[in-house]
Scaffold this motif. Structure first.
Motif, mmCIF file in Angstrom:
data_model
loop_
_atom_site.group_PDB
_atom_site.id
_atom_site.type_symbol
_atom_site.label_atom_id
_atom_site.label_comp_id
_atom_site.label_asym_id
_atom_site.label_seq_id
_atom_site.Cartn_x
_atom_site.Cartn_y
_atom_site.Cartn_z
ATOM 1 N N THR A 185 75.313 26.968 19.606
ATOM 2 C CA THR A 185 73.656 26.951 19.662
ATOM 3 C C THR A 185 72.967 27.877 17.842
ATOM 4 O O THR A 185 74.209 28.181 17.154
ATOM 5 N N LYS A 186 72.034 27.563 17.942
ATOM 6 C CA LYS A 186 72.146 27.663 16.699
ATOM 7 C C LYS A 186 72.201 29.377 16.637
ATOM 8 O O LYS A 186 72.745 30.345 15.139
ATOM 9 N N LYS A 187 71.675 30.378 17.785
ATOM 10 C CA LYS A 187 72.446 31.571 17.449
ATOM 11 C C LYS A 187 73.855 32.151 16.919
ATOM 12 O O LYS A 187 74.115 32.611 16.695
ATOM 13 N N GLN A 188 74.000 31.323 17.906
ATOM 14 C CA GLN A 188 75.871 30.912 17.374
ATOM 15 C C GLN A 188 76.672 31.102 16.852
ATOM 16 O O GLN A 188 77.011 31.652 16.211
ATOM 17 N N LYS A 189 75.798 30.120 15.295
ATOM 18 C CA LYS A 189 76.088 29.097 14.240
ATOM 19 C C LYS A 189 75.874 30.483 13.139
ATOM 20 O O LYS A 189 76.830 30.729 12.148
ATOM 21 N N ARG A 190 74.425 31.146 13.544
ATOM 22 C CA ARG A 190 74.305 32.509 12.705
ATOM 23 C C ARG A 190 75.768 33.053 12.406
ATOM 24 O O ARG A 190 76.028 33.961 11.627
ATOM 25 N N GLU A 243 83.685 22.166 15.788
ATOM 26 C CA GLU A 243 81.716 22.353 15.119
ATOM 27 C C GLU A 243 81.632 22.745 14.089
ATOM 28 O O GLU A 243 82.318 23.160 13.566
ATOM 29 N N LEU A 244 81.498 22.023 13.606
ATOM 30 C CA LEU A 244 81.225 22.113 11.688
ATOM 31 C C LEU A 244 79.750 22.979 11.698
ATOM 32 O O LEU A 244 78.548 23.259 12.129
ATOM 33 N N VAL A 245 80.323 24.293 11.591
ATOM 34 C CA VAL A 245 79.203 26.224 11.315
ATOM 35 C C VAL A 245 78.382 25.413 9.979
ATOM 36 O O VAL A 245 77.262 25.488 10.475
ATOM 37 N N GLY A 246 78.731 25.222 9.315
ATOM 38 C CA GLY A 246 77.990 24.659 8.059
ATOM 39 C C GLY A 246 79.061 24.608 6.502
ATOM 40 O O GLY A 246 80.385 24.791 7.011
ATOM 41 N N SER A 273 84.681 35.965 20.080
ATOM 42 C CA SER A 273 83.268 36.380 21.102
ATOM 43 C C SER A 273 82.288 35.807 20.295
ATOM 44 O O SER A 273 81.351 36.115 19.742
ATOM 45 N N LEU A 274 81.368 34.690 21.609
ATOM 46 C CA LEU A 274 79.889 34.352 20.639
ATOM 47 C C LEU A 274 79.102 34.040 21.319
ATOM 48 O O LEU A 274 78.780 35.296 22.472
ATOM 49 N N LEU A 275 78.275 35.044 21.130
ATOM 50 C CA LEU A 275 76.560 35.584 21.197
ATOM 51 C C LEU A 275 76.376 34.481 22.061
ATOM 52 O O LEU A 275 76.138 32.965 22.285
ATOM 53 N N SER A 276 75.433 34.784 23.636
ATOM 54 C CA SER A 276 75.300 33.872 24.041
ATOM 55 C C SER A 276 73.773 34.348 24.269
ATOM 56 O O SER A 276 72.656 35.631 23.719
ATOM 57 N N ASP A 277 72.719 32.843 24.385
ATOM 58 C CA ASP A 277 71.239 33.282 24.473
ATOM 59 C C ASP A 277 70.824 33.754 24.816
ATOM 60 O O ASP A 277 70.888 34.502 26.211
#
Length: 99
Positions: A4-9, A73-76, A95-99
């Motif tokens: 997700t966008k939040k995880q990418k950030r 996945e391309l993060v940026g 650990s990826l943040l969940s939405d």
């Protein structure tokens, strides 16, 4: 599994201080470069890669090829440096943040 966008950030904040660990040179994505990418992603999950391609369109194609061939996945990306993430299947380190 797309991130997700939040995880990418979150991943961008983690990758910010890292240095590129793999460099894609003038010969492009050779078998040796792909093997190094696999080994590095298996070890680190989140990496920076320097892509030395001539122009922006070539870089975009190469970044897409890296994602496809390494199942990451391309993060940026900024300029010639891109960040990639691939979750370790058995023991995730990040650990990826969940939405």
């Amino acid at each position: 599994m797309p991130i997700t966008k939040k995880q990418k950030r979150h991943l961008k904040s983690l990758v910010h201080h890292l240095k590129p660990v793999v460099i894609v040179g003038q010969h492009g994505l050779t078998d040796g470069v792909l093997a190094e990418l696999e080994l590095t992603m298996e070890t680190h999950e989140l990496i920076k890669v320097r892509v030395n391609a001539a122009d922006k369109e070539e870089r975009k194609v190469m970044l897409n090829n890296i994602c496809e061939k390494t199942r990451s996945e391309l993060v940026g990306f900024i300029g010639h440096v891109a960040a990639f993430y691939r979750r370790h299947p058995d023991k995730p380190k990040i650990s990826l943040l969940s939405d």
